[in-house]
Design an enzyme around this catalytic site. Structure first.
Site, PDB file in Angstrom:
ATOM      1  N   THR A  38     -26.633 -32.684   1.487  1.00  8.19           N
ATOM      2  CA  THR A  38     -26.241 -31.965   0.220  1.00  8.19           C
ATOM      3  C   THR A  38     -24.589 -32.526  -0.520  1.00  8.19           C
ATOM      4  OG1 THR A  38     -27.510 -30.088   0.835  1.00  8.19           O
ATOM      5  CG2 THR A  38     -25.737 -29.674  -0.566  1.00  8.19           C
ATOM      6  N   LYS A  92     -23.866 -35.342 -11.401  1.00 10.29           N
ATOM      7  CA  LYS A  92     -25.045 -34.370 -11.947  1.00 10.29           C
ATOM      8  C   LYS A  92     -24.375 -34.025 -13.488  1.00 10.29           C
ATOM      9  CE  LYS A  92     -24.183 -30.084  -9.231  1.00 10.29           C
ATOM     10  NZ  LYS A  92     -23.298 -30.510  -8.130  1.00 10.29           N
ATOM     11  N   ASP A 107     -23.596 -24.424 -15.809  1.00  8.43           N
ATOM     12  CA  ASP A 107     -22.732 -23.671 -15.038  1.00  8.43           C
ATOM     13  C   ASP A 107     -21.258 -24.116 -15.810  1.00  8.43           C
ATOM     14  OD1 ASP A 107     -22.196 -26.090 -14.318  1.00  8.43           O
ATOM     15  OD2 ASP A 107     -21.804 -25.730 -12.217  1.00  8.43           O
ATOM     16  N   ARG A 114     -11.819 -25.420  -2.979  1.00  6.74           N
ATOM     17  CA  ARG A 114     -12.041 -23.945  -3.621  1.00  6.74           C
ATOM     18  C   ARG A 114     -11.520 -22.790  -2.980  1.00  6.74           C
ATOM     19  NH1 ARG A 114     -18.235 -24.845  -5.743  1.00  6.74           N
ATOM     20  NH2 ARG A 114     -17.954 -26.971  -6.506  1.00  6.74           N
ATOM     21  N   SER A 166     -16.612 -24.665 -10.333  1.00  5.22           N
ATOM     22  CA  SER A 166     -17.909 -24.653 -10.857  1.00  5.22           C
ATOM     23  C   SER A 166     -18.593 -23.375 -11.060  1.00  5.22           C
ATOM     24  CB  SER A 166     -18.836 -25.261  -9.492  1.00  5.22           C
ATOM     25  OG  SER A 166     -19.941 -25.916  -9.937  1.00  5.22           O
ATOM     26  N   HIS A 167     -19.511 -23.106 -10.529  1.00  3.11           N
ATOM     27  CA  HIS A 167     -20.516 -21.766 -10.880  1.00  3.11           C
ATOM     28  C   HIS A 167     -19.765 -20.464 -10.104  1.00  3.11           C
ATOM     29  CE1 HIS A 167     -21.938 -23.479  -7.128  1.00  3.11           C
ATOM     30  NE2 HIS A 167     -22.026 -22.456  -6.791  1.00  3.11           N
ATOM     31  N   ASP A 179     -18.686 -25.675 -15.232  1.00  3.74           N
ATOM     32  CA  ASP A 179     -18.301 -27.311 -15.517  1.00  3.74           C
ATOM     33  C   ASP A 179     -19.212 -28.128 -16.006  1.00  3.74           C
ATOM     34  OD1 ASP A 179     -19.405 -27.043 -12.903  1.00  3.74           O
ATOM     35  OD2 ASP A 179     -18.358 -28.738 -12.182  1.00  3.74           O
ATOM     36  N   GLU A 224     -30.859 -32.269  -6.805  1.00  2.81           N
ATOM     37  CA  GLU A 224     -30.478 -31.394  -5.808  1.00  2.81           C
ATOM     38  C   GLU A 224     -31.092 -30.096  -6.361  1.00  2.81           C
ATOM     39  OE1 GLU A 224     -26.713 -31.664  -3.504  1.00  2.81           O
ATOM     40  OE2 GLU A 224     -26.077 -31.606  -5.668  1.00  2.81           O
ATOM     41  N   SER A 253     -30.150 -27.204  -6.013  1.00  4.49           N
ATOM     42  CA  SER A 253     -29.121 -26.277  -6.672  1.00  4.49           C
ATOM     43  C   SER A 253     -29.047 -26.426  -8.177  1.00  4.49           C
ATOM     44  CB  SER A 253     -27.845 -26.480  -5.964  1.00  4.49           C
ATOM     45  OG  SER A 253     -27.532 -27.919  -5.934  1.00  4.49           O
ATOM     46  N   ASP A 299     -22.125 -29.414 -14.807  1.00  2.00           N
ATOM     47  CA  ASP A 299     -22.934 -30.445 -13.978  1.00  2.00           C
ATOM     48  C   ASP A 299     -24.352 -29.796 -13.672  1.00  2.00           C
ATOM     49  OD1 ASP A 299     -21.566 -28.772 -12.261  1.00  2.00           O
ATOM     50  OD2 ASP A 299     -20.994 -30.259 -10.974  1.00  2.00           O
ATOM     51  N   ARG A 300     -24.357 -28.442 -13.687  1.00  2.00           N
ATOM     52  CA  ARG A 300     -25.758 -27.580 -13.450  1.00  2.00           C
ATOM     53  C   ARG A 300     -26.190 -27.139 -14.669  1.00  2.00           C
ATOM     54  NH1 ARG A 300     -25.124 -24.140  -8.106  1.00  2.00           N
ATOM     55  NH2 ARG A 300     -23.963 -25.486  -6.894  1.00  2.00           N
TER      56      ARG A 300
HETATM   57  C1  VG1 Z   1     -23.727 -26.308  -3.179  1.00  2.00           C
HETATM   58  C2  VG1 Z   1     -25.020 -26.975  -3.494  1.00  2.00           C
HETATM   59  C3  VG1 Z   1     -25.008 -28.184  -3.503  1.00  2.00           C
HETATM   60  C4  VG1 Z   1     -24.029 -28.960  -4.887  1.00  2.00           C
HETATM   61  C5  VG1 Z   1     -22.714 -28.258  -4.428  1.00  2.00           C
HETATM   62  C6  VG1 Z   1     -21.455 -28.539  -5.452  1.00  2.00           C
HETATM   63  O1  VG1 Z   1     -23.330 -26.812  -2.059  1.00  2.00           O
HETATM   64  O2  VG1 Z   1     -25.760 -26.365  -2.643  1.00  2.00           O
HETATM   65  O3  VG1 Z   1     -26.167 -28.921  -3.930  1.00  2.00           O
HETATM   66  O4  VG1 Z   1     -23.906 -30.075  -4.720  1.00  2.00           O
HETATM   67  O5  VG1 Z   1     -22.659 -26.665  -4.431  1.00  2.00           O
HETATM   68  O6  VG1 Z   1     -22.116 -28.224  -6.885  1.00  2.00           O
HETATM   69  P1  VG1 Z   1     -23.190 -25.615  -0.970  1.00  2.00           P
HETATM   70  O7  VG1 Z   1     -22.577 -26.542   0.461  1.00  2.00           O
HETATM   71  O8  VG1 Z   1     -22.701 -24.402  -1.138  1.00  2.00           O
HETATM   72  O9  VG1 Z   1     -24.690 -25.747  -0.258  1.00  2.00           O
HETATM   73  V1  VG1 Z   1     -20.969 -28.041  -8.136  1.00  2.00           V
HETATM   74  O10 VG1 Z   1     -22.046 -27.695  -9.648  1.00  2.00           O
HETATM   75  O11 VG1 Z   1     -20.617 -26.392  -7.460  1.00  2.00           O
HETATM   76  O12 VG1 Z   1     -20.028 -29.070  -8.039  1.00  2.00           O
HETATM   77 CO    CO Z   2     -20.990 -27.130 -11.356  1.00  2.00          CO
END
Ligand code: VG1
Ligand code: CO
Length: 549
Positions: A361, A393, A292, A27, A121-122, A294, A380, A382, A296-297
């Site tokens: 994570t 997810k 979110d 990203r 993602s988010h 994409d 998770e 998150s 998955d959340r």
């Molecule tokens: C974050 C979350 C983690 C998740 C990752 C990708 O990572 O804490 O639990 O798997 O995002 O999610 P980090 O390293 O910022 O804590 V997604 O929905 O952005 O694919």
């Molecule tokens: Co996501």
């Protein structure tokens, strides 16, 4: 009419030193992709080069996006580069749209070699937001560290990339498109598929659709409110929850994917899904959910805006798997949670006598466990939960799980959660994010903290907070040994475990794009049901521990 074959050309480029994938995907601010010469092309070439040439020739890959700004431009370049790099067939969602779980699902279904999801993602989207690239492998899961390390290595020395700049596809037309390429024997094929079909068919094999339909459209109808946050989930929500499961059209909002998500951050939590929270607080709806960008959340809210903490959601789902036909049929082999996720899941696992795997994570660590049949359900803190139905997810799957539990138990969200706490105890939980730190500062904070908490004297310390005494039981820097292939992953967060099961965890995020984010996770266990009504902020008292003085 004879059509000339499309030329394949090689373009010289220079490497960038910052193309390191993070927790899940790569990203950067959109502006970086738009302004730096060949920035996207370099990374895509590294992804394609990471696939062994023999595997790559003639293989199939899946491509989708969450619809954010720059996705269509990126898809065009990816198609041109995939063709030039010997990929035989690309399966792409209509208009470029596929959720992350749908990509995982399609990869597995059609036995593709992998897939690409264009999403951050988010993170916010648009020219001033973020853009990202997730790369999944043949099992449908995020590329593991061995693959992302290889991609990063290649990115540091890349000198050229291959592309067919004249190749143009029509993303809006479902069906096959074929292209003859210069010096290639077989035509390159693109298949545009409906974004929802394959994923919907999988869900139909997992859930009792008629039970959920009865809940959403019967005489005692549960009124739900689903917020797709203008991300990719709109078409999935409309088709699956409304058309298939009978929820009224007005129960789904923000269902048109927008390039900038309507200017909002597509992050399903209490800070960013405030539109949903406000409506739920009015009390007319019994169930609310948001996703979110994409897909998955997810976040679940009950009547009057009752918030289900994601770690609790995972534990409640685990305890109620018998409400779901898929798990009744497949059985439950084991559970997985990321290390910072609360240990509420562990209580359920103990009662069910199944193992719990504690991983770093990021979803990539769960895939090995699932592939080897060790793990049926993972989650998770998150806002991500999923099972071995695919290798990501899966937000909508989690929503259907909740609706199935509500239908089977004939209880509302809050009652289900409170019953769970009464049985297993409540794990108060909070995460604090400190964004935009200067990377060196963040590094030294963690270094100093590690020195402090791993000193011998620290392990015998007690901290009085109010009239509660927290005694340190164990501290460490979390290290994971994959039980399947023995891979060791070090430095995954600093842990302080207290005698009563409470925990404090410090970790640096690996999914941001600007500066460094320090996350502090606090968990405090309360067995006594008469003390289950406090505000979640109760855990913040742990953060007043004089560790930092
Ligand atoms: C974050 C979350 C983690 C998740 C990752 C990708 O990572 O804490 O639990 O798997 O995002 O999610 P980090 O390293 O910022 O804590 V997604 O929905 O952005 O694919
Ligand atoms: Co996501």
């Amino acid at each position: 009419m004879e059509v000339n074959p499309i030329p394949v050309i090689t373009v010289q480029t220079v490497p960038y030193d910052d193309q390191k994938p993070g927790s899940n995907g790569f990203r950067k601010p959109t502006a970086v992709f738009e302004s730096k010469r060949n920035y996207l092309q370099n990374f895509i070439q590294c992804v394609l080069s990471s696939i062994d040439l023999r595997d790559r020739q003639g293989c199939t890959m899946v491509v989708g996006s969450d619809g954010r700004y720059f996705s269509k431009t990126a898809i065009e370049i990816i198609v041109q580069m995939a063709a030039a790099n010997g990929i035989g067939r690309l399966v792409i969602g209509q208009n470029g749209l596929l959720s992350t779980p749908a990509v995982s699902c399609i990869i597995r279904k059609i036995k593709a070699i992998g897939g690409i999801v264009l999403t951050a993602s988010h993170n916010p989207g648009g020219p001033g937001g973020d853009f990202g690239i997730k790369f999944n492998i043949a099992n449908g899961g995020p590329a593991p560290d061995t693959v992302t390390d290889k991609i990063f290595q290649i990115s540091k020395t890349i000198e050229e990339y291959a592309i067919c700049p004249d190749l143009r596809i029509d993303l809006s037309r479902v069906g096959r498109q074929e292209f003859d390429l210069e010096n290639k024997f077989k035509p390159f094929r693109v298949e545009i598929v409906d974004s929802v079909d394959v994923y919907l068919n999988l869900l139909k094999t997992i859930f009792d659709f008629s039970a959920i339909k009865g809940l959403l459209s019967g005489p005692e109808q549960l009124k739900i409110r689903i917020d797709a946050m203008n991300g990719v989930m709109g078409p999935y929500v409309r088709r699956i929850l409304c058309d298939e499961l009978g929820s009224p059209a007005n129960s789904a909002v923000n269902c048109v994917p927008l390039e900038d998500f309507g200017g909002h951050r597509p992050d399903p939590n209490l800070t960013f899904a405030t539109g949903l929270l406000e409506v739920m607080k009015v009390g007319e709806h019994g169930f609310g959910a948001a996703f979110d960008a994409d897909g998955d959340r997810y976040m679940i809210l009950g009547e009057n805006g009752f918030f289900v903490n994601p770690s609790d959601s995972l534990a409640v789902i685990a305890a109620n798997l018998s409400c779901i036909p898929y798990f009744r049929q497949m059985g439950v082999r084991g559970f997985g949670r990321s290390m910072p996720t609360s240990t509420a899941l562990d209580k359920v696992a103990k009662a069910m006598k199944v193992p719990v795997y504690e991983t770093p994570t990021g979803w990539k660590f769960f895939a090995n466990l699932m592939d080897s049949g060790r793990c049926s359900l993972c989650g998770e803190e998150s806002f991500g939960t999923g099972s071995d139905h695919l290798r990501e997810k899966d937000g909508l799957w989690a929503v259907l799980i909740w609706l199935s539990i509500i239908a089977a138990r004939k209880q509302g969200v809050e009652d289900i959660v409170r019953d769970h706490w009464t049985k297993f105890g409540r794990h108060y939980y909070c995460r604090f994010d400190y964004d935009g730190l200067e990377p060196r500062t963040a590094f030294f904070i963690m270094k100093d903290l590690e020195t402090t908490i791993t000193e011998k004297s620290f392990s015998s310390q007690q901290f009085a907070v109010g009239n509660h005494m927290y005694s340190v039981e164990k501290t460490d820097s979390f290290e994971y040994v994959d039980p399947v292939d023995g891979t060791v992953t070090k430095k995954q967060g600093l842990r302080i475990k207290f005698g009563d099961g409470s925990r404090l965890i410090f970790r640096l995020s690996a999914s941001g794009t600007v500066g460094t984010t320090l996350r502090i996770y606090a968990e405090s266990y309360e067995k006594d049901p008469s003390k289950h009504n406090r505000e979640p902020q109760v855990v913040s008292i742990i953060c007043e521990l004089p560790i930092f003085y």
